[in-house]
Design an enzyme around this catalytic site. Structure first.
Site, PDB file in Angstrom:
ATOM      1  N   SER A 200       0.813  -1.223   0.000  1.00  0.00           N
ATOM      2  CA  SER A 200       0.000   0.000   0.000  1.00  0.00           C
ATOM      3  C   SER A 200       0.844   1.270   0.000  1.00  0.00           C
ATOM      4  O   SER A 200       0.486   2.237  -0.700  1.00  0.00           O
ATOM      5  CB  SER A 200      -0.959  -0.009   1.193  1.00  0.00           C
ATOM      6  OG  SER A 200      -1.950  -1.003   1.033  1.00  0.00           O
TER       7      SER A 200
ATOM      8  N   LYS B 246     -10.414  -5.858   9.580  1.00  0.00           N
ATOM      9  CA  LYS B 246     -11.554  -5.479   8.745  1.00  0.00           C
ATOM     10  C   LYS B 246     -12.892  -5.723   9.430  1.00  0.00           C
ATOM     11  O   LYS B 246     -13.858  -4.995   9.174  1.00  0.00           O
ATOM     12  CB  LYS B 246     -11.494  -6.226   7.410  1.00  0.00           C
ATOM     13  CG  LYS B 246     -10.304  -5.833   6.550  1.00  0.00           C
ATOM     14  CD  LYS B 246     -10.314  -6.567   5.222  1.00  0.00           C
ATOM     15  CE  LYS B 246      -9.119  -6.195   4.367  1.00  0.00           C
ATOM     16  NZ  LYS B 246      -9.151  -6.854   3.033  1.00  0.00           N
TER      17      LYS B 246
ATOM     18  N   ASN C  55     -12.332  -1.874   4.865  1.00  0.00           N
ATOM     19  CA  ASN C  55     -10.892  -1.798   4.612  1.00  0.00           C
ATOM     20  C   ASN C  55     -10.408  -0.359   4.478  1.00  0.00           C
ATOM     21  O   ASN C  55      -9.228  -0.131   4.219  1.00  0.00           O
ATOM     22  CB  ASN C  55     -10.522  -2.596   3.358  1.00  0.00           C
ATOM     23  CG  ASN C  55     -10.871  -1.869   2.066  1.00  0.00           C
ATOM     24  OD1 ASN C  55     -11.906  -1.196   1.980  1.00  0.00           O
ATOM     25  ND2 ASN C  55     -10.035  -1.997   1.059  1.00  0.00           N
TER      26      ASN C  55
ATOM     27  N   ASP D  70     -12.663  -3.129  -1.398  1.00  0.00           N
ATOM     28  CA  ASP D  70     -12.273  -4.457  -1.890  1.00  0.00           C
ATOM     29  C   ASP D  70     -13.242  -4.961  -2.962  1.00  0.00           C
ATOM     30  O   ASP D  70     -12.817  -5.612  -3.932  1.00  0.00           O
ATOM     31  CB  ASP D  70     -12.224  -5.462  -0.739  1.00  0.00           C
ATOM     32  CG  ASP D  70     -10.970  -5.332   0.106  1.00  0.00           C
ATOM     33  OD1 ASP D  70      -9.963  -4.782  -0.397  1.00  0.00           O
ATOM     34  OD2 ASP D  70     -10.987  -5.772   1.273  1.00  0.00           O
TER      35      ASP D  70
ATOM     36  N   ALA E 278     -13.312 -18.182   3.711  1.00  0.00           N
ATOM     37  CA  ALA E 278     -14.528 -17.677   4.358  1.00  0.00           C
ATOM     38  C   ALA E 278     -14.279 -16.437   5.194  1.00  0.00           C
ATOM     39  O   ALA E 278     -15.071 -16.118   6.074  1.00  0.00           O
ATOM     40  CB  ALA E 278     -15.142 -18.776   5.235  1.00  0.00           C
TER      41      ALA E 278
ATOM     42  N   ARG F 220     -12.114 -24.582   4.628  1.00  0.00           N
ATOM     43  CA  ARG F 220     -11.386 -25.585   5.389  1.00  0.00           C
ATOM     44  C   ARG F 220     -12.181 -26.040   6.595  1.00  0.00           C
ATOM     45  O   ARG F 220     -12.043 -27.172   7.050  1.00  0.00           O
ATOM     46  CB  ARG F 220     -10.027 -25.013   5.819  1.00  0.00           C
ATOM     47  CG  ARG F 220      -9.060 -24.819   4.660  1.00  0.00           C
ATOM     48  CD  ARG F 220      -7.805 -24.082   5.056  1.00  0.00           C
ATOM     49  NE  ARG F 220      -8.052 -22.663   5.271  1.00  0.00           N
ATOM     50  CZ  ARG F 220      -7.099 -21.773   5.530  1.00  0.00           C
ATOM     51  NH1 ARG F 220      -5.836 -22.182   5.636  1.00  0.00           N
ATOM     52  NH2 ARG F 220      -7.383 -20.496   5.692  1.00  0.00           N
TER      53      ARG F 220
END
Length: 281
Positions: free
Chosen positions: A19, A68, A89, A108, A133, A157
């Site tokens: 960034s 976030k 964000n 985002d 997720a 997962r």
């Protein structure tokens, strides 16, 4: 407020963030010589104190993981898209002292849509798959909904850790279908769009299963290493890939617009990004 302005990226860890490269290039191109962009390693526990310490010189904050979600209850206002997604964000401070307010936004979603657009994805997405997720996965669901897909498969997962994502999906009117990550290769092969929001190397075992042809576009938000094992396997199987640095670029362009009030200079920021990612010779 006139004079020097401050912006920064916050996260933990955050030293690797690109960034500063992107925002610094934007300030130079826009002639904002007194603006500076900083890097602060901030944990969830330390975030409230950091926000309380902001003065009137601050124009904006970029947030990365794990902040976030954590920032939401600390804000005075949350823009509708960020509220629906459940992930912020970008933080925009206004005023100072007792009159200071903090507004949360999400760039985002814009970054994902724009990055996929570079590969010719502009709408009419029928079948899509998401890997992961977390907060970026929630933004991905919103982006896919904008592109026409409201029932993607989400490969995780651990289904027990997908609660926040499912709640965000409900707010969006999106109906994802959860699938185990390790069994995802056949469904990825027939998707129009696949977005991996997993950390680097997390989908490596899945990448090894991509033996057959694929037909869609893969956006892998990880960009270190570059290309990822998943991207290499995807292209080898006949698919098109978009690197995660493209999402990073486009979300930063939108952040610059929100923080400075001027259009983000895409070309200058892209040139700086490519220079930063070029292999050392």
């Amino acid at each position: 407020m006139t004079g020097p302005r401050r912006c920064a990226v916050l996260g933990h860890p955050v030293a690797h963030s690109l960034s500063p490269v992107l925002h610094g290039a934007a300030y130079a191109a826009l002639g904002l010589d007194e603006w500076r962009y900083e890097v602060h390693d901030v944990t969830e526990d330390a975030l409230p104190a950091f926000l309380d310490g902001l003065d009137g010189s601050w124009a904006g904050l970029s947030l990365t993981m794990p902040l976030k979600h954590a920032v939401l209850p600390l804000l005075d206002h949350v823009e509708p898209l960020a509220q629906v997604v459940g992930a912020v964000n970008t933080v925009l401070p206004h005023g100072e002292g007792a009159r200071r307010t903090l507004t949360g936004a999400n760039t985002d979603v814009h970054g994902i849509v724009a990055a996929l657009g570079e590969a010719g994805v502009h709408g009419d997405v029928r079948r899509a798959a998401v890997l992961g997720a977390g907060a970026t996965a929630a933004s991905t669901l919103a982006a896919l909904a904008q592109l026409g897909c409201t029932s993607p498969t989400v490969h995780v997962r651990s289904a027990a850790r997908a609660g926040s994502l499912l709640r965000a999906a409900h707010r969006m009117g999106v109906e994802p279908v959860l699938r185990p990550l390790e069994a995802g290769a056949p469904e990825l092969a027939v998707a129009d769009v696949v977005v991996s929001t997993l950390p680097a190397h997390a989908p490596d075992a899945l990448a090894a299963q991509l033996a057959g042809p694929v037909r869609g576009v893969l956006l892998d938000v990880a960009y270190d290493p570059r290309p990822t094992a998943l991207a290499v396997a995807w292209e080898r199987a006949g698919g098109t890939t978009v690197g995660g640095e493209r999402m990073l670029l486009h979300q930063a362009v939108e952040q610059v617009r929100l923080m400075t009030g001027r259009p983000g200079p895409l070309g200058a920021m892209d040139d700086a990004l490519q220079a930063a990612l070029a292999p050392v010779r």
